[in-house]
Design a protein around this motif. Structure first.
Motif, PDB file in Angstrom:
ATOM      1  N   TRP A   1       0.820  -1.206   0.000  1.00  0.00           N
ATOM      2  CA  TRP A   1       0.000   0.000   0.000  1.00  0.00           C
ATOM      3  C   TRP A   1       0.855   1.257   0.000  1.00  0.00           C
TER       4      TRP A   1
ATOM      5  N   GLU B   1      -2.684   7.474  -0.460  1.00  0.00           N
ATOM      6  CA  GLU B   1      -3.453   8.017  -1.578  1.00  0.00           C
ATOM      7  C   GLU B   1      -3.056   9.475  -1.833  1.00  0.00           C
TER       8      GLU B   1
ATOM      9  N   ILE C   1      -2.804  -1.707   7.711  1.00  0.00           N
ATOM     10  CA  ILE C   1      -3.615  -1.257   6.581  1.00  0.00           C
ATOM     11  C   ILE C   1      -4.432  -2.481   6.182  1.00  0.00           C
TER      12      ILE C   1
ATOM     13  N   GLY D   1      -7.620  -1.056   2.291  1.00  0.00           N
ATOM     14  CA  GLY D   1      -6.891   0.208   2.285  1.00  0.00           C
ATOM     15  C   GLY D   1      -7.245   1.157   3.413  1.00  0.00           C
TER      16      GLY D   1
ATOM     17  N   TRP E   1      -5.357   4.610   1.789  1.00  0.00           N
ATOM     18  CA  TRP E   1      -4.260   3.905   1.131  1.00  0.00           C
ATOM     19  C   TRP E   1      -4.750   3.282  -0.164  1.00  0.00           C
TER      20      TRP E   1
ATOM     21  N   PRO F   1      -3.454   0.569  -3.522  1.00  0.00           N
ATOM     22  CA  PRO F   1      -2.453  -0.458  -3.841  1.00  0.00           C
ATOM     23  C   PRO F   1      -1.283   0.122  -4.621  1.00  0.00           C
TER      24      PRO F   1
ATOM     25  N   THR G   1      -3.959  -7.449  -3.341  1.00  0.00           N
ATOM     26  CA  THR G   1      -3.842  -6.706  -2.091  1.00  0.00           C
ATOM     27  C   THR G   1      -4.198  -7.573  -0.887  1.00  0.00           C
TER      28      THR G   1
END
Length: 147
Positions: free
Chosen positions: A42, A45, A71, A75, A104, A106, A113
């Motif tokens: 992760w 973002e 996480i 995410g 978060w 990927p 994930t």
């Protein structure tokens, strides 16, 4: 009636005097992965520098925190734990609060994930006459022990 007209004028001059004495503070928040690796599942973002908490800036509080967290496979930041912080009371509290809000996504190199455990250090720094100088102060602080 004349008294009512004087109040706004008085407030205006008081506000102007306060603004004239306001000093500009430059601040930075440095994010450091404690276990740097290129194979994280992760990534944040929003990769912009996190905002310095207003309450800390107003009080002139600077310092650092080391946090451990998970996480989730979707995410989301979970199980945030403050491992160490300085000063303990304020920096740890605001770091935890800030980290819980992070989203978060990927990593581009990951096909599938799963959940991931991470440890980050957040340095809260103020100083200098520009944003760039505050960033340099923070990079130097991040080299020191937290605590």
């Amino acid at each position: 009636m004349n008294t009512l007209k004087l109040i706004p004028v008085f407030l205006f001059f008081t506000s102007a005097a306060v603004l004239a004495n306001t000093k500009t503070f430059y601040a930075d928040v440095q994010v450091t992965d404690m276990d740097p690796t290129s194979d994280f599942i992760w990534e944040r973002e929003n990769k912009n520098t996190p905002k310095y908490p207003v309450e800390l800036a107003r009080s002139g509080i600077r310092g650092c925190a080391v946090l451990s967290f998970n996480i989730s496979d979707s995410g989301k930041t979970e199980n945030v734990e403050v491992i160490n912080s300085f000063p303990k009371k304020h920096i740890g509290k605001y770091s935890r609060k800030m980290l819980k809000k992070w989203k978060w996504v990927p990593s581009a190199t990951v096909a599938e994930t799963t959940s991931e455990k991470r440890t980050l250090r957040l340095d809260f720094c103020m100083g200098g006459e520009s944003t760039q100088q505050a960033e340099m102060v923070c990079k130097q602080q991040a080299k020191l022990a937290c605590g």
